[in-house]
Design a protein around this motif. Structure first.
Motif, PDB file in Angstrom:
ATOM      1  N   PHE A  58       0.858  -1.184   0.000  1.00  0.00           N
ATOM      2  CA  PHE A  58       0.000   0.000   0.000  1.00  0.00           C
ATOM      3  C   PHE A  58       0.891   1.230   0.000  1.00  0.00           C
ATOM      4  N   TYR A  59       0.683   2.103  -0.939  1.00  0.00           N
ATOM      5  CA  TYR A  59       1.473   3.332  -1.025  1.00  0.00           C
ATOM      6  C   TYR A  59       0.630   4.499  -0.530  1.00  0.00           C
ATOM      7  N   PRO A  60       1.118   5.251   0.440  1.00  0.00           N
ATOM      8  CA  PRO A  60       0.333   6.371   0.979  1.00  0.00           C
ATOM      9  C   PRO A  60       0.390   7.584   0.053  1.00  0.00           C
ATOM     10  N   LYS A  61      -0.488   8.540   0.302  1.00  0.00           N
ATOM     11  CA  LYS A  61      -0.440   9.797  -0.446  1.00  0.00           C
ATOM     12  C   LYS A  61       0.770  10.619  -0.027  1.00  0.00           C
ATOM     13  N   ILE A  62       1.131  10.532   1.252  1.00  0.00           N
ATOM     14  CA  ILE A  62       2.278  11.265   1.791  1.00  0.00           C
ATOM     15  C   ILE A  62       3.269  10.246   2.342  1.00  0.00           C
ATOM     16  N   LEU A  63       4.520  10.309   1.905  1.00  0.00           N
ATOM     17  CA  LEU A  63       5.549   9.390   2.355  1.00  0.00           C
ATOM     18  C   LEU A  63       6.507  10.124   3.280  1.00  0.00           C
ATOM     19  N   THR A  64       6.769   9.552   4.449  1.00  0.00           N
ATOM     20  CA  THR A  64       7.723  10.115   5.394  1.00  0.00           C
ATOM     21  C   THR A  64       8.936   9.200   5.462  1.00  0.00           C
ATOM     22  N   VAL A  65      10.113   9.772   5.213  1.00  0.00           N
ATOM     23  CA  VAL A  65      11.358   9.019   5.189  1.00  0.00           C
ATOM     24  C   VAL A  65      12.259   9.550   6.295  1.00  0.00           C
ATOM     25  N   GLN A  66      12.870   8.644   7.056  1.00  0.00           N
ATOM     26  CA  GLN A  66      13.818   9.021   8.103  1.00  0.00           C
ATOM     27  C   GLN A  66      15.182   8.466   7.745  1.00  0.00           C
ATOM     28  N   LEU A  67      16.181   9.343   7.675  1.00  0.00           N
ATOM     29  CA  LEU A  67      17.557   8.893   7.498  1.00  0.00           C
ATOM     30  C   LEU A  67      18.134   8.614   8.875  1.00  0.00           C
ATOM     31  N   LYS A  68      18.572   7.400   9.094  1.00  0.00           N
ATOM     32  CA  LYS A  68      19.092   7.009  10.401  1.00  0.00           C
ATOM     33  C   LYS A  68      20.532   7.503  10.532  1.00  0.00           C
ATOM     34  N   ARG A  69      20.687   8.703  11.109  1.00  0.00           N
ATOM     35  CA  ARG A  69      21.985   9.360  11.216  1.00  0.00           C
ATOM     36  C   ARG A  69      22.689   9.118  12.545  1.00  0.00           C
ATOM     37  N   PHE A  70      22.043   8.451  13.469  1.00  0.00           N
ATOM     38  CA  PHE A  70      22.643   8.216  14.779  1.00  0.00           C
ATOM     39  C   PHE A  70      22.894   6.723  14.972  1.00  0.00           C
ATOM     40  N   ILE A  71      24.080   6.401  15.459  1.00  0.00           N
ATOM     41  CA  ILE A  71      24.446   5.021  15.760  1.00  0.00           C
ATOM     42  C   ILE A  71      24.662   4.925  17.267  1.00  0.00           C
ATOM     43  N   PHE A  72      23.971   4.000  17.888  1.00  0.00           N
ATOM     44  CA  PHE A  72      24.103   3.807  19.327  1.00  0.00           C
ATOM     45  C   PHE A  72      24.562   2.387  19.597  1.00  0.00           C
ATOM     46  N   ASP A  73      25.523   2.242  20.489  1.00  0.00           N
ATOM     47  CA  ASP A  73      25.827   0.926  21.034  1.00  0.00           C
ATOM     48  C   ASP A  73      25.960   1.090  22.543  1.00  0.00           C
ATOM     49  N   ARG A  74      26.371   0.082  23.226  1.00  0.00           N
ATOM     50  CA  ARG A  74      26.375   0.114  24.701  1.00  0.00           C
ATOM     51  C   ARG A  74      27.227   1.233  25.281  1.00  0.00           C
ATOM     52  N   ASN A  75      28.351   1.545  24.653  1.00  0.00           N
ATOM     53  CA  ASN A  75      29.302   2.463  25.257  1.00  0.00           C
ATOM     54  C   ASN A  75      29.335   3.861  24.657  1.00  0.00           C
ATOM     55  N   GLN A  76      28.775   4.022  23.471  1.00  0.00           N
ATOM     56  CA  GLN A  76      28.889   5.333  22.841  1.00  0.00           C
ATOM     57  C   GLN A  76      27.759   5.588  21.859  1.00  0.00           C
ATOM     58  N   ALA A  77      27.617   6.837  21.489  1.00  0.00           N
ATOM     59  CA  ALA A  77      26.689   7.264  20.455  1.00  0.00           C
ATOM     60  C   ALA A  77      27.473   8.100  19.454  1.00  0.00           C
ATOM     61  N   GLU A  78      27.081   7.994  18.196  1.00  0.00           N
ATOM     62  CA  GLU A  78      27.799   8.701  17.158  1.00  0.00           C
ATOM     63  C   GLU A  78      26.804   9.228  16.130  1.00  0.00           C
ATOM     64  N   LYS A  79      27.027  10.448  15.663  1.00  0.00           N
ATOM     65  CA  LYS A  79      26.211  11.005  14.592  1.00  0.00           C
ATOM     66  C   LYS A  79      26.985  10.875  13.291  1.00  0.00           C
ATOM     67  N   LEU A  80      26.320  10.347  12.266  1.00  0.00           N
ATOM     68  CA  LEU A  80      26.938  10.230  10.955  1.00  0.00           C
ATOM     69  C   LEU A  80      26.788  11.562  10.223  1.00  0.00           C
ATOM     70  N   ASN A  81      27.874  12.124   9.781  1.00  0.00           N
ATOM     71  CA  ASN A  81      27.843  13.380   9.039  1.00  0.00           C
ATOM     72  C   ASN A  81      28.079  13.131   7.550  1.00  0.00           C
ATOM     73  N   THR A  82      27.593  12.001   7.075  1.00  0.00           N
ATOM     74  CA  THR A  82      27.742  11.598   5.683  1.00  0.00           C
ATOM     75  C   THR A  82      26.845  12.449   4.795  1.00  0.00           C
ATOM     76  N   ASN A  83      27.385  12.893   3.666  1.00  0.00           N
ATOM     77  CA  ASN A  83      26.569  13.620   2.700  1.00  0.00           C
ATOM     78  C   ASN A  83      25.609  12.665   2.005  1.00  0.00           C
ATOM     79  N   VAL A  84      24.361  13.082   1.886  1.00  0.00           N
ATOM     80  CA  VAL A  84      23.337  12.302   1.196  1.00  0.00           C
ATOM     81  C   VAL A  84      22.663  13.220   0.189  1.00  0.00           C
ATOM     82  N   VAL A  85      22.586  12.768  -1.051  1.00  0.00           N
ATOM     83  CA  VAL A  85      21.946  13.552  -2.103  1.00  0.00           C
ATOM     84  C   VAL A  85      20.437  13.439  -1.953  1.00  0.00           C
ATOM     85  N   VAL A  86      19.774  14.577  -1.863  1.00  0.00           N
ATOM     86  CA  VAL A  86      18.319  14.604  -1.742  1.00  0.00           C
ATOM     87  C   VAL A  86      17.758  15.162  -3.042  1.00  0.00           C
TER      88      VAL A  86
END
Length: 141
Positions: free
Chosen positions: A77-105
């Protein structure tokens, strides 16, 4: 007042290579969560998200054995409005990191080999790190 509900239905077909049983799960999804990779576009991230995925050492619900499973995703089923989330945060037990990777929109996303198209109307942005920052939006008028 009115509410716009945006969701899609994604069917996950779990095929255990060693077992003849197949498990099919259909679930509504309100946001498409996309992993990002270096120098990828949002369209490429979406294409990668829809690829079949192999999961090693998954316990089969049918035969109760641990085996390799292939997950096949199908959008039903395809909605009229699509919401996309880019997962820019990586979490593991000891640390969190933000990805600053360029993404073409791009201004248009295609599903189903171009039969379903979505035009970009807004982008939510985050500045800062994992523990602080600000969100702002860019909106097409």
């Amino acid at each position: 007042s009115f509410y716009i509900q945006s969701h899609y239905t994604c069917t996950h077909s779990l095929n255990n290579i060693q077992c003849p049983s197949n498990e099919i799960r259909t679930e509504p999804m309100f946001i498409v969560p996309l992993d990002i990779c270096s120098n990828y576009s949002v369209q490429k991230c979406l294409d990668v998200y829809l690829l079949n995925e192999q999961i090693d050492d998954r316990k089969c619900d049918g035969c109760k054995q641990t085996a390799t499973t292939i997950v096949c995703k199908t959008v039903e089923f395809y909605p009229k409005i699509l919401t996309v989330q880019l997962k820019r945060f990586i979490f593991d037990r000891n640390q969190a990191e933000k990805l600053n990777t360029n993404v073409v929109v791009s201004l248009r996303l295609n599903f189903n080999k171009g039969k379903i198209r979505y035009d970009l109307v807004a982008v939510g942005c985050h500045t800062g790190g994992c523990d602080s920052g600000h969100y702002y939006a860019l909106v097409k008028l």
